[in-house]
Motif scaffolding. Structure first.
Motif, PDB file in Angstrom:
ATOM      1  N   ILE A 124       1.086  -1.074  -0.116  1.00  0.00           N
ATOM      2  CA  ILE A 124      -0.106  -0.049  -0.096  1.00  0.00           C
ATOM      3  C   ILE A 124       0.954   1.391  -0.003  1.00  0.00           C
ATOM      4  O   ILE A 124       1.480   1.490   0.826  1.00  0.00           O
ATOM      5  N   GLY A 125       1.288   1.691  -1.249  1.00  0.00           N
ATOM      6  CA  GLY A 125       2.270   2.798  -1.255  1.00  0.00           C
ATOM      7  C   GLY A 125       3.687   2.237  -1.225  1.00  0.00           C
ATOM      8  O   GLY A 125       3.827   1.163  -1.216  1.00  0.00           O
ATOM      9  N   ASP A 126       4.386   3.148  -0.968  1.00  0.00           N
ATOM     10  CA  ASP A 126       5.964   2.651  -1.056  1.00  0.00           C
ATOM     11  C   ASP A 126       6.368   2.347   0.329  1.00  0.00           C
ATOM     12  O   ASP A 126       7.354   1.622   0.443  1.00  0.00           O
ATOM     13  N   LYS A 167       7.597   0.949   6.801  1.00  0.00           N
ATOM     14  CA  LYS A 167       9.223   1.230   6.493  1.00  0.00           C
ATOM     15  C   LYS A 167       9.329   2.913   6.646  1.00  0.00           C
ATOM     16  O   LYS A 167       8.751   3.638   5.872  1.00  0.00           O
ATOM     17  N   PHE A 168       9.636   3.221   7.875  1.00  0.00           N
ATOM     18  CA  PHE A 168       9.814   4.833   8.127  1.00  0.00           C
ATOM     19  C   PHE A 168      10.788   5.450   7.182  1.00  0.00           C
ATOM     20  O   PHE A 168      10.655   6.433   6.476  1.00  0.00           O
ATOM     21  N   LEU A 185      14.966   2.133   9.473  1.00  0.00           N
ATOM     22  CA  LEU A 185      13.881   1.982  10.508  1.00  0.00           C
ATOM     23  C   LEU A 185      12.579   1.265  10.104  1.00  0.00           C
ATOM     24  O   LEU A 185      11.977   1.712   8.926  1.00  0.00           O
ATOM     25  N   SER A 186      12.219   0.228  10.478  1.00  0.00           N
ATOM     26  CA  SER A 186      10.816  -0.305  10.141  1.00  0.00           C
ATOM     27  C   SER A 186      10.255  -1.054  11.235  1.00  0.00           C
ATOM     28  O   SER A 186      10.850  -1.555  12.210  1.00  0.00           O
ATOM     29  N   LEU A 187       9.006  -1.162  10.996  1.00  0.00           N
ATOM     30  CA  LEU A 187       8.071  -1.698  11.888  1.00  0.00           C
ATOM     31  C   LEU A 187       7.117  -2.860  11.677  1.00  0.00           C
ATOM     32  O   LEU A 187       6.283  -2.446  10.628  1.00  0.00           O
TER      33      LEU A 187
END
Length: 395
Positions: free
Chosen positions: A174-176, A212-213, A217-219
């Motif tokens: 959903i988006g990048d 993916k911030f 950084l990713s959650l």
């Protein structure tokens, strides 16, 4: 020859060879090479071998203690074939002792034979995977756990379990920055036709997402819901691998297991770069579980961290992981959790530290230590220490 004749320069010749190699690789990957049979191009073989030294120290009532030293080996061999552009099939074999669903180890001098007797190899998995759309996956058969659900720790599931049934997986961008997913399915636990009882079935659904911030950084998080019906009143397994720890009536389970299981993982790339450290990846993770079918002794959780190289693939790569886990007596069905953590029982708490160090390409050395206690009885904690030293090889 063309260079010698002056038709090509040395640089042009090298560029042409490089382009040819890349073209051959692409044709093999796509299964379109005319020089190799299609079934060879469409079939991948993989495997691994692990030798292990294991030490266990157990302490029980009246300061009685027991020390066990054993050697173990594990062999796994897998094959995946591309039937067509949307259909895949996978088959795997592995060493096994006594049909244990939570282990592919066999021990040297095992009591079932001993004296260097031959070891057992059994069917580990056999499944079909159909992908009608890039974001939709249908899997049926005896499957790898990763095709069934996502889990950051082995709080509920031993990673050697290969569930049986059918699952549907949806994974869509959903988006990048955002990916959403949902896993849902029905799994067989027992199918005893000798009585009129219905089989023990597990129905699960797990929605989740990954965000993916930025590049560092990713959650990732998800919430799994499990419904294990027809467990109540069903007889315990009598196999030697099973370690009874749930509440029971005579030799039967007392409760069903309807579990809710939120989980989260935070990934940070180059977390200590500002301090001059070249640590590649840091992960922080946690899980919680609650059995909604029981009113007491029905919860559990795990939390921990992992840092080092993202993957241990060559000499000098390393990775360290620490996990704390706690499971109350009836938090989960006791045939599911990690068999190395307090023999796979519930009603325990445990610390685990694991270090993996790369010895070269596709080979590594692993050190894994568990320190566990019983939490069911306040007067009998029965501490256990388990140490495992592994030499891993894969191809």
């Amino acid at each position: 020859k063309l260079v010698e004749k002056g038709v090509l320069t040395a640089g042009e010749a090298q560029e042409l060879k490089t382009e040819t190699r890349e073209k051959v690789k692409a044709e093999l990957a796509a299964g379109t090479s005319s020089g190799i049979p299609a079934w060879v191009q469409n079939t991948k073989i993989k495997g691994d071998l692990r030798t292990r030294y294991q030490y266990k120290h157990e302490k029980a009532d009246n300061d009685y203690s027991k020390d066990t030293h054993i050697g173990r080996i594990r062999m796994r061999l897998g094959l995946e074939s591309k039937i067509n552009n949307k259909l895949f099939a996978g088959i795997g074999l592995a060493t096994n002792s006594g049909g244990d669903p939570r282990s592919t180890n066999v021990s040297f001098g095992d009591k079932s034979g001993g004296h260097s007797s031959k070891m057992e190899v059994r069917l580990d998995y056999a499944y079909a995977k159909y992908m009608p759309q890039p974001w939709l996956t249908l899997v049926g058969g005896k499957m790898n756990l990763g095709d069934v659900l996502w889990e950051p720790t082995d709080l509920i599931w031993d990673t050697d379990i290969t569930p049986e049934g059918a699952v549907v997986g949806i994974n869509k961008n959903i988006g990048d920055k955002t990916t959403v997913f949902i896993n849902t399915g029905a799994l067989f636990s027992t199918a005893d036709t000798s009585t009129n009882a219905d089989p023990v079935m597990m129905f699960l659904v797990q929605p989740g997402a990954k965000y993916k911030f930025n590049d560092k950084l990713s959650l990732k998080s998800a919430v799994a819901l499990y419904n294990l019906g027809n467990v109540k009143g069903t007889a315990y397994p009598t196999d030697s691998w099973y370690k009874s720890s749930n509440t029971k009536n005579d030799d039967k389970w007392r409760y069903d297991y309807r579990m809710i299981n939120p989980a989260v993982e935070l990934g940070i790339a180059e977390p200590f770069k500002a301090l001059g450290s070249n640590v590649e990846k840091l992960k922080l993770f946690g899980e919680y579980v609650e059995n909604l079918a029981v009113s007491k002794k029905n919860t559990g959780f795990s939390c921990g961290f992992q840092f080092g190289n993202d993957k241990v693939e060559k000499w000098g790569d390393w990775q360290f992981k620490y996990t704390y886990a706690m499971l109350e007596k009836d938090a989960v069905l006791d045939s599911l959790p990690d068999s190395d953590r307090y023999s796979g029982k519930t009603g325990m708490r445990s610390h685990e530290g694991a270090l993996t160090y790369g010895l070269g390409k596709n080979t590594s050395l692993g050190f894994d230590v568990y320190r566990s206690w019983n939490i069911v009885s306040t007067s009998r904690q029965a501490p256990e220490t388990l140490v495992q030293i592994d030499w891993n090889m894969k191809f």
